[in-house]
Design a protein around this motif. Sequence first.
Motif, short mmCIF file in Angstrom:
data_model
loop_
_atom_site.label_atom_id
_atom_site.label_comp_id
_atom_site.label_asym_id
_atom_site.label_seq_id
_atom_site.Cartn_x
_atom_site.Cartn_y
_atom_site.Cartn_z
N UNK A 141 0.76 -1.05 -0.20
CA UNK A 141 -0.19 -0.22 0.23
C UNK A 141 0.95 1.28 -0.19
N UNK A 142 1.98 0.88 0.25
CA UNK A 142 3.22 2.07 0.76
C UNK A 142 3.42 2.51 -0.53
N UNK A 143 3.85 1.65 -1.07
CA UNK A 143 4.68 2.08 -2.28
C UNK A 143 4.02 2.14 -3.29
N UNK A 144 2.04 1.62 -3.70
CA UNK A 144 1.54 2.56 -4.45
C UNK A 144 0.72 4.12 -4.03
N UNK A 145 1.94 3.91 -2.92
CA UNK A 145 1.12 5.53 -2.25
C UNK A 145 2.11 6.34 -3.13
N UNK A 146 3.53 6.12 -2.66
CA UNK A 146 4.76 6.58 -3.34
C UNK A 146 4.20 6.56 -4.54
N UNK A 147 3.94 5.89 -5.79
CA UNK A 147 3.94 5.78 -6.58
C UNK A 147 3.01 6.44 -7.22
N UNK A 148 2.09 6.23 -6.41
CA UNK A 148 0.83 6.70 -7.58
C UNK A 148 0.46 8.80 -6.67
N UNK A 149 0.92 8.88 -6.38
CA UNK A 149 0.57 9.89 -4.82
C UNK A 149 -1.12 10.06 -4.54
N UNK A 150 -1.06 8.97 -4.45
CA UNK A 150 -2.79 8.90 -3.91
C UNK A 150 -2.96 9.65 -2.73
N UNK A 151 -3.70 9.46 -2.45
CA UNK A 151 -4.48 10.42 -0.69
C UNK A 151 -4.19 8.80 0.09
N UNK A 152 -3.42 8.61 1.25
CA UNK A 152 -3.40 7.31 1.76
C UNK A 152 -4.87 7.23 1.96
N UNK A 153 -5.22 7.46 2.78
CA UNK A 153 -7.20 7.17 3.01
C UNK A 153 -7.11 7.06 2.39
N UNK A 154 -7.43 7.04 0.75
CA UNK A 154 -8.59 6.97 -0.36
C UNK A 154 -7.90 5.25 -0.96
N UNK A 155 -6.68 5.64 -0.86
CA UNK A 155 -6.05 4.24 -1.12
C UNK A 155 -6.64 3.14 -0.13
N UNK A 156 -6.83 3.50 0.93
CA UNK A 156 -6.98 2.37 2.31
C UNK A 156 -7.99 2.14 2.28
N UNK A 157 -9.25 2.92 1.88
CA UNK A 157 -10.52 2.88 1.59
C UNK A 157 -10.69 2.24 -0.20
N UNK A 158 -10.03 2.63 -0.72
CA UNK A 158 -10.29 1.75 -2.26
C UNK A 158 -9.79 -0.05 -1.88
N UNK A 159 -8.75 -0.28 -1.38
CA UNK A 159 -8.19 -1.42 -1.13
C UNK A 159 -9.29 -1.96 -0.27
N UNK A 160 -10.21 -1.18 0.92
CA UNK A 160 -10.77 -2.23 2.05
C UNK A 160 -11.30 -2.38 1.09
N UNK A 161 -12.52 -1.79 0.48
CA UNK A 161 -13.59 -2.06 -0.48
C UNK A 161 -13.72 -2.85 -1.49
N UNK A 162 -12.14 -2.68 -2.05
CA UNK A 162 -12.51 -3.69 -3.18
C UNK A 162 -12.59 -4.92 -2.83
N UNK A 163 -11.22 -5.84 -2.01
CA UNK A 163 -11.02 -6.99 -1.34
C UNK A 163 -13.11 -7.17 -0.80
#
Length: 130
Positions: free
Chosen positions: A89-111
Amino acid sequence: MRHTLPPSAEDLLEMAETAFAAIPVELRDAVRGTAILVEEVPDQETLDALELEHPWELTGLYRGTPLTEKTNLDVPAGPDTILLYREPILVEWIETGEDLFRLVRNVLIHEIGHHFGFSDDEIARLEGEG
């Protein structure tokens, strides 16, 4: 220059719990009792089972019996679990620059979504509701 530590597993868990509380109630109710855990990276057994070569390829995983396969006669082996993998998750956050909370939320919903057999389009719609 001031350096800070990267978000901890506890930080990501707090974000996931906040995100979980904000998802649509019907989705939350459908996964009541599901444990949300944060691990550093997926283990080798998981990578092998999913035919992945590198642990950073997997940001999250839902472990459990799909709702469509559960019956009243089942004896639970343990709670269904949503695993969030901190390093990927942190690697994707760094690579994409996406908001970390939104990224965590998207992974959670995706699963959660894939556990219930939602299509990628349905998951994208849910991810866009926050």
